[in-house]
Design an enzyme around this catalytic site. Structure first.
Site, PDB file in Angstrom:
ATOM      1  N   GLY A 127       1.152  -1.585  -0.174  1.00  0.00           N
ATOM      2  CA  GLY A 127       0.138   0.035   0.099  1.00  0.00           C
ATOM      3  C   GLY A 127       1.134   0.729   0.023  1.00  0.00           C
ATOM      4  N   TYR A 128       1.441   1.166  -1.076  1.00  0.00           N
ATOM      5  CA  TYR A 128       1.864   2.790  -1.200  1.00  0.00           C
ATOM      6  C   TYR A 128       1.222   3.921  -2.039  1.00  0.00           C
ATOM      7  CZ  TYR A 128       6.077  -0.254  -0.822  1.00  0.00           C
ATOM      8  OH  TYR A 128       7.001  -0.967  -0.621  1.00  0.00           O
ATOM      9  N   SER A 129       0.832   3.807  -2.787  1.00  0.00           N
ATOM     10  CA  SER A 129      -0.422   4.309  -3.461  1.00  0.00           C
ATOM     11  C   SER A 129      -0.846   5.455  -3.679  1.00  0.00           C
ATOM     12  CB  SER A 129      -0.015   3.842  -5.443  1.00  0.00           C
ATOM     13  OG  SER A 129       1.276   3.777  -5.816  1.00  0.00           O
ATOM     14  N   THR A 135       3.568   9.222  -8.734  1.00  0.00           N
ATOM     15  CA  THR A 135       4.881   8.894  -8.742  1.00  0.00           C
ATOM     16  C   THR A 135       5.368   9.365  -7.446  1.00  0.00           C
ATOM     17  OG1 THR A 135       4.551   8.627 -11.151  1.00  0.00           O
ATOM     18  CG2 THR A 135       7.031   9.804 -10.220  1.00  0.00           C
ATOM     19  N   SER A 161      -2.930  -3.750  -5.222  1.00  0.00           N
ATOM     20  CA  SER A 161      -3.038  -5.523  -5.525  1.00  0.00           C
ATOM     21  C   SER A 161      -3.271  -6.302  -5.031  1.00  0.00           C
ATOM     22  CB  SER A 161      -2.118  -5.251  -6.758  1.00  0.00           C
ATOM     23  OG  SER A 161      -2.512  -4.046  -7.381  1.00  0.00           O
ATOM     24  N   GLU A 243      11.500  -4.202  -5.648  1.00  0.00           N
ATOM     25  CA  GLU A 243      10.501  -4.290  -6.343  1.00  0.00           C
ATOM     26  C   GLU A 243      11.020  -4.214  -8.333  1.00  0.00           C
ATOM     27  OE1 GLU A 243       6.849  -2.900  -5.469  1.00  0.00           O
ATOM     28  OE2 GLU A 243       6.415  -2.540  -6.962  1.00  0.00           O
ATOM     29  N   ASN A 373       9.047   5.609 -16.189  1.00  0.00           N
ATOM     30  CA  ASN A 373      10.426   5.786 -16.463  1.00  0.00           C
ATOM     31  C   ASN A 373      11.042   6.700 -16.530  1.00  0.00           C
ATOM     32  OD1 ASN A 373      10.381   3.137 -16.530  1.00  0.00           O
ATOM     33  ND2 ASN A 373       9.686   2.900 -19.221  1.00  0.00           N
ATOM     34  N   GLU A 374      10.383   8.124 -16.947  1.00  0.00           N
ATOM     35  CA  GLU A 374      10.947   9.591 -16.607  1.00  0.00           C
ATOM     36  C   GLU A 374      11.629   9.636 -15.419  1.00  0.00           C
ATOM     37  OE1 GLU A 374       7.906   8.796 -17.073  1.00  0.00           O
ATOM     38  OE2 GLU A 374       7.215   9.269 -19.327  1.00  0.00           O
TER      39      GLU A 374
HETATM   40  C1  LIG Z   1      -2.472  -2.528 -12.502  1.00  0.00           C
HETATM   41  C2  LIG Z   1      -2.377  -2.187 -11.521  1.00  0.00           C
HETATM   42  C3  LIG Z   1      -1.541  -2.342 -10.614  1.00  0.00           C
HETATM   43  C4  LIG Z   1      -1.072  -2.235  -8.883  1.00  0.00           C
HETATM   44  N1  LIG Z   1      -0.330  -1.943  -8.155  1.00  0.00           N
HETATM   45  C5  LIG Z   1       0.285  -0.984  -7.125  1.00  0.00           C
HETATM   46  C6  LIG Z   1       0.414  -1.866  -6.441  1.00  0.00           C
HETATM   47  O1  LIG Z   1       0.504  -3.192  -5.822  1.00  0.00           O
HETATM   48  N2  LIG Z   1       0.963  -0.835  -4.786  1.00  0.00           N
HETATM   49  C7  LIG Z   1       1.090  -0.083  -5.119  1.00  0.00           C
HETATM   50  O2  LIG Z   1       1.232   1.398  -4.275  1.00  0.00           O
HETATM   51  N3  LIG Z   1       0.438   1.019  -6.257  1.00  0.00           N
HETATM   52  C8  LIG Z   1       0.257  -0.034  -7.992  1.00  0.00           C
HETATM   53  N4  LIG Z   1       0.763   0.419  -8.704  1.00  0.00           N
HETATM   54  C9  LIG Z   1       0.410   1.904  -8.712  1.00  0.00           C
HETATM   55  C10 LIG Z   1       1.097   2.146  -9.675  1.00  0.00           C
HETATM   56  O3  LIG Z   1       2.999   2.441  -8.996  1.00  0.00           O
HETATM   57  C11 LIG Z   1       1.283   3.486 -10.065  1.00  0.00           C
HETATM   58  O4  LIG Z   1       0.586   4.014 -10.602  1.00  0.00           O
HETATM   59  C12 LIG Z   1       2.142   4.427 -10.165  1.00  0.00           C
HETATM   60  O5  LIG Z   1       3.317   4.743  -8.985  1.00  0.00           O
HETATM   61  C13 LIG Z   1       2.533   5.821 -10.770  1.00  0.00           C
HETATM   62  O6  LIG Z   1       1.196   6.566 -10.184  1.00  0.00           O
HETATM   63  P1  LIG Z   1       0.155   7.630 -10.924  1.00  0.00           P
HETATM   64  O7  LIG Z   1      -1.077   6.466 -11.812  1.00  0.00           O
HETATM   65  O8  LIG Z   1      -1.139   7.974 -10.306  1.00  0.00           O
HETATM   66  O9  LIG Z   1       0.334   8.284 -11.775  1.00  0.00           O
HETATM   67  P2  LIG Z   1       0.657   9.702 -11.800  1.00  0.00           P
HETATM   68  O10 LIG Z   1       2.228   9.257 -10.666  1.00  0.00           O
HETATM   69  O11 LIG Z   1      -0.142  10.326 -12.477  1.00  0.00           O
HETATM   70  O12 LIG Z   1       2.104   9.793 -13.120  1.00  0.00           O
HETATM   71  C14 LIG Z   1       1.656   9.729 -14.735  1.00  0.00           C
HETATM   72  C15 LIG Z   1       1.957  10.076 -15.008  1.00  0.00           C
HETATM   73  O13 LIG Z   1       3.287  11.430 -15.465  1.00  0.00           O
HETATM   74  C16 LIG Z   1       4.593  11.634 -15.656  1.00  0.00           C
HETATM   75  N5  LIG Z   1       5.327  11.656 -14.086  1.00  0.00           N
HETATM   76  C17 LIG Z   1       4.795  11.886 -13.167  1.00  0.00           C
HETATM   77  N6  LIG Z   1       5.842  13.113 -12.490  1.00  0.00           N
HETATM   78  C18 LIG Z   1       6.758  13.123 -12.576  1.00  0.00           C
HETATM   79  C19 LIG Z   1       8.422  13.475 -13.179  1.00  0.00           C
HETATM   80  N7  LIG Z   1       8.715  13.946 -12.156  1.00  0.00           N
HETATM   81  N8  LIG Z   1       9.009  14.200 -14.492  1.00  0.00           N
HETATM   82  C20 LIG Z   1       8.833  13.495 -15.346  1.00  0.00           C
HETATM   83  N9  LIG Z   1       7.681  13.334 -15.997  1.00  0.00           N
HETATM   84  C21 LIG Z   1       6.427  12.506 -14.136  1.00  0.00           C
HETATM   85  C22 LIG Z   1       4.740  10.164 -16.429  1.00  0.00           C
HETATM   86  O14 LIG Z   1       4.976   9.978 -17.274  1.00  0.00           O
HETATM   87  C23 LIG Z   1       3.922   9.070 -15.138  1.00  0.00           C
HETATM   88  O15 LIG Z   1       3.852   8.543 -15.999  1.00  0.00           O
HETATM   89  C24 LIG Z   1      -0.581   0.205  -9.458  1.00  0.00           C
HETATM   90  C25 LIG Z   1      -1.280   0.702 -10.520  1.00  0.00           C
HETATM   91  C26 LIG Z   1      -2.044  -0.440 -11.913  1.00  0.00           C
HETATM   92  C27 LIG Z   1      -2.025   0.902 -12.909  1.00  0.00           C
END
Ligand SMILES: Cc1cc2nc3c(=O)[nH]c(=O)nc-3n(C[C@H](O)[C@H](O)[C@H](O)COP(=O)(O)OP(=O)(O)OC[C@H]3O[C@@H](n4cnc5c(N)ncnc54)[C@H](O)[C@@H]3O)c2cc1C
Lengths: 392, 381
Positions: A127-129, A135, A161, A243, A373-374
């Site tokens: 449970g991080y996100s 991000t 998840s 991870e 990746n960014e």
């Molecule tokens: C199917 C699935 C399973 C997952 N499972 C887990 C889990 O079990 N536990 C958990 O904690 N999380 C989980 N995640 C979360 C996942 O790690 C996050 O989706 C990820 O960290 C991105 O966060 P966000 O979706 O809020 O995208 P955002 O943070 O909104 O970012 C969207 C995009 O913005 C851009 N961006 C953001 N910041 C920057 C920056 N500083 N510089 C340049 N570009 C940037 C990148 O292109 C990025 O992809 C899961 C996600 C999915 C979809």
């Protein structure tokens, strides 16, 4: 330096293969194919127990914590062999959560959690996100407050998840809202059946189920806090490094690519053997080269861990390279198969039982998940190459 | 030379956009998906009749609107934005083929009904990946009838169609092989179809023809390789490809706009993610791809409308559109993070369409093979 396995490692591989020959049935594979990684049917549960009984979830942990004292290379070999057979290996609980407990946990933490994890009986949702902390996970706002000898938790985790099949939540919370954002975070182990937890399903494009989990006045014993209070950020980043390493196994791509090459060489599509076309051969060859590089990047990380180092940069390179390669394998794979590339696994004629099509839907997650990746490119440029930081 | 649209063209696109946003909602698009798709609602069909979409490229004397192929392309672009049901495209491709190949009586009858929304058709005149090889169907002539046998792959919307136009190879003991184009009224005896399960959850079928008997009236064209009529089929194939390209441009533009909206509003690290340079560069790359694809597509449509085969321009357009649409969707996934990856937030609908349109009519290797041929580099088209 040595690019081949030692005799001891080869013996280990044989042991793994013998085990898999015995334990992996067509029925088990069918259960996995239909369920995906978010469902734990009876056969998967039995398989996991067989793995746990051997102590293989903790195979690279020190013996004092119930591990087998093997190395990261042997763990990588296990993950590769399991992946090649299409069965689940150790999950993040074993590869990412447990090492953080060993490194940072209190003696009580270790006694409470490690034995169960080694046996495969404890599995954690991670449970991080949160909806507003993706991000930028350090801005998470789920709160935990100490009330007597209990933590009281309120907030929400998204993309949570396996919460619906896990036993616990490795939960990151804010314990000091007044401190700078990286300094007020802690990690607490929360039994997933605690009163006040509500789990709602979210369905991803890949068909995978993930969850939105709410915490309302959830109470857990104070001893469930991992390590020290407000020190959680370094535990999270350490776990995330691991991870990324675990996600980056190139074996899944190797298996798919080998199967694709075999398909192109043996099957006729509309009367054409695909490998007779020069451009098909060139694309397959180019993918082969990249999958090989992905494997090397991984093995370098595992070797560094074996030497006692933290492979932040190679593991980060591996994550970026492999997540983008995954997209390319799926993209080129569908193209090579032409119109047949769009058939999904419900269709009897789908090449490779629709695995390429599925990979296309699975691929996006690896690029933005577990560190976009960014941001990871920034890590390589700045921490790896010493370039100046830009404002974030 | 002037690469901008006229104001009537812009106005037409604009009004079509408003109509389609109203009539072709994402909920509708979802309801039409496999495994048990709902039929396309009559309301959408009558709206398309009202704005003249279905009669757009046909002459007034057969009941059409007298527009050009480029005009139809502009309409496809709008349809692509909203993921318009593919029945529209298969019917228009059918109509264009009838218009080009059939005699006046058949044209007046069928085109008039298409324009009025009373008829749907589909066709299988070339391989679905765009290759113009020998037809997969054989036609034998015996006792005053043609008998057709063979299997057709990936034919769109057969089960919702009133007609199937199919190319077949003749085999007659005394005459050299020719191609016949046969108009089949559906359902027809000996014609069976089965739905294939696709990534895009759209309606495509494997069609089996088993000794399907038709009279000479059903043959709307009979020609030798290299003849003018074979050239017409080639033109139709390119026209279909260029129109598909227009659909892809529209889809890619819609995805880009969606992505821009998202990165402007989603905040991380205390600012809109659209403020990060790494994000801006990706958006810019999508934009470059889409604009190149759009111009290449308009060029192909314009020359086709002039009556040219436009082989090189069509192939360039398809190659550009394949990449541009796909890149728009994959970049969108990256920039939306988890939010774009949820089924309920719809982005995947475009991602799937981008892949399907890429494969249909040929992915980039097919296009490069054809382009090399068009450039006289050895291989044949
Ligand atoms: C199917 C699935 C399973 C997952 N499972 C887990 C889990 O079990 N536990 C958990 O904690 N999380 C989980 N995640 C979360 C996942 O790690 C996050 O989706 C990820 O960290 C991105 O966060 P966000 O979706 O809020 O995208 P955002 O943070 O909104 O970012 C969207 C995009 O913005 C851009 N961006 C953001 N910041 C920057 C920056 N500083 N510089 C340049 N570009 C940037 C990148 O292109 C990025 O992809 C899961 C996600 C999915 C979809």
């Amino acid at each position: 330096m040595r690019f081949d396995y030692t005799d001891k490692q080869l013996a280990w591989r044989d042991e793994l293969r013998t085990f898999l020959d015995r334990e992996v049935s067509d029925e088990l594979l069918e259960e996995i194919r239909h369920g995906g990684s978010d469902v734990r049917g009876p056969l998967v549960t039995r398989f996991r127990k067989a793995v746990g009984d051997r102590g293989w979830y903790g195979l690279n942990w020190p013996v004092e914590y119930g591990g087998l004292g093997l190395t990261a290379v042997e763990q990588q070999m296990l993950i590769d062999e399991f992946t090649a057979r299409g069965v689940p290996g150790p999950d993040l609980t074993a590869t990412s959560v447990a090492p953080m407990i060993m490194r940072h946990g209190t003696e009580a933490n270790k006694a409470d959690w490690l034995p169960g994890i080694a046996r495969g009986e404890i599995t954690c949702a991670v449970g991080y996100s949160e909806p507003d902390a993706g991000t930028d996970v350090a801005s998470l706002s789920t709160r935990a407050e100490l009330d007597g000898d209990e933590w009281v938790i309120n907030g929400a985790k998204i993309w949570n998840s396996i919460a619906h099949i896990a036993t616990h939540e490795w939960l990151c919370v804010r314990t000091d809202p007044a401190a700078p954002k990286h300094k007020g975070i802690s990690v607490i182990m929360v039994p997933i059946d605690s009163p006040g937890i509500e789990i709602q399903p979210l369905v991803a494009w890949s068909d995978l189920r993930t969850n939105l989990t709410y915490f309302a006045d959830v109470r857990v014993p104070a001893r469930n806090l991992i390590g020290e209070v407000n020190r959680g950020w370094s535990y999270i980043t350490g776990a995330l490094d691991l991870e990324r390493g675990a996600l980056a196994s190139a074996m899944q791509l190797r298996v798919i690519l080998d199967d694709l090459m075999a398909f192109c060489s043996t099957h006729l599509l509309d009367g054409v053997r695909l490998a007779d076309r020069a451009e098909v051969r060139h694309r397959l060859a180019a993918l082969d080269a990249d999958v090989e590089v992905a494997r090397l990047l991984n093995l370098e990380s595992a070797s560094l861990i074996e030497d006692g180092q933290v492979p932040t940069i190679p593991a980060t390179e591996a994550k970026i390279f492999q997540s983008e390669l995954r997209q390319r394998v799926a993209d080129w794979g569908t193209q090579l198969l032409g119109m047949y590339g769009q058939l999904d696994w419900h269709d009897r004629e789908a090449p490779l039982r629709g695995r390429i099509e599925r990979l296309y839907r699975e691929a996006p997650l690896m690029r933005f998940g577990a560190g976009a990746n960014e941001v990871l490119r920034d890590v390589i440029a700045q921490r790896g190459q010493g370039l100046p930081r830009h404002d974030r | 030379m002037k690469l901008t649209l006229t104001s009537p063209q812009i106005e037409y696109q604009h009004s079509l956009r408003q109509l389609l946003e109203r009539e072709c909602t994402v909920e509708l698009v979802r309801s039409l998906r496999n495994p048990d798709p709902a039929p396309v609602p009559p309301q959408l069909w009558s709206a398309l009749v009202r704005v003249g979409f279905l009669g757009l490229p046909f002459d007034g004397e057969v009941g059409g609107e007298g527009g050009s192929l480029l005009d139809l392309g502009l309409a496809y672009q709008e349809a692509g934005r909203v993921l318009c049901p593919t029945d529209v495209y298969s019917t228009m491709a059918f109509g264009l083929a009838v218009d080009r190949l059939a005699d006046d009586d058949v044209r007046k009858d069928l085109i008039g009904r298409i324009a009025q929304g009373q008829l749907r058709g589909t066709s299988a005149l070339w391989h679905p990946d765009g290759e113009l090889d020998r037809p997969a169907v054989q036609a034998r002539y015996a006792a005053g009838r043609w008998r057709l046998s063979g299997r057709l792959g990936f034919v769109p919307n057969v089960e919702a169609s009133d007609y199937l136009l199919v190319a077949a190879q003749t085999s007659e003991p005394t005459r050299p092989e020719q191609t016949v184009i046969v108009l089949l009224r559906l359902p027809a005896e000996g014609v069976t179809s089965s739905r294939v399960m696709t990534f895009g959850r759209d309606s495509q079928f494997t069609v089996d023809l088993r000794d399907v008997a038709v009279t000479d009236d059903a043959v709307i064209s009979r020609h030798d390789a290299g003849s003018a009529e074979a050239g017409s089929v080639h033109w139709l194939r390119n026209a279909d490809l260029a129109l598909r390209c227009a659909e892809m441009v529209g889809g890619a533009q819609a995805v880009l706009e969606r992505t821009l909206d998202y990165v402007r509003t989603r905040h991380q690290f205390g600012r809109p993610i659209g403020g990060f340079q790494a994000v801006q560069h990706q958006v810019a790359d999508v934009r470059i791809g889409v604009d190149g694809a759009r111009l290449a597509t308009y060029q192909a449509l314009w020359w086709l409308a002039e009556g040219e085969l436009a082989e090189r321009f069509t192939v360039i357009a398809k190659a550009c559109c394949n990449e541009a649409y796909k890149r728009a969707t994959l970049t969108a996934h990256q920039l939306h993070g988890g939010m774009g990856y949820l089924r309920e937030t719809d982005l995947h609908l475009w991602s799937e369409r981008a892949k399907v349109t890429e494969l249909t009519g040929g992915a980039v290797d097919v296009q490069m093979r054809r382009l090399a041929g068009a450039l006289g580099l050895g291989a044949t088209a």
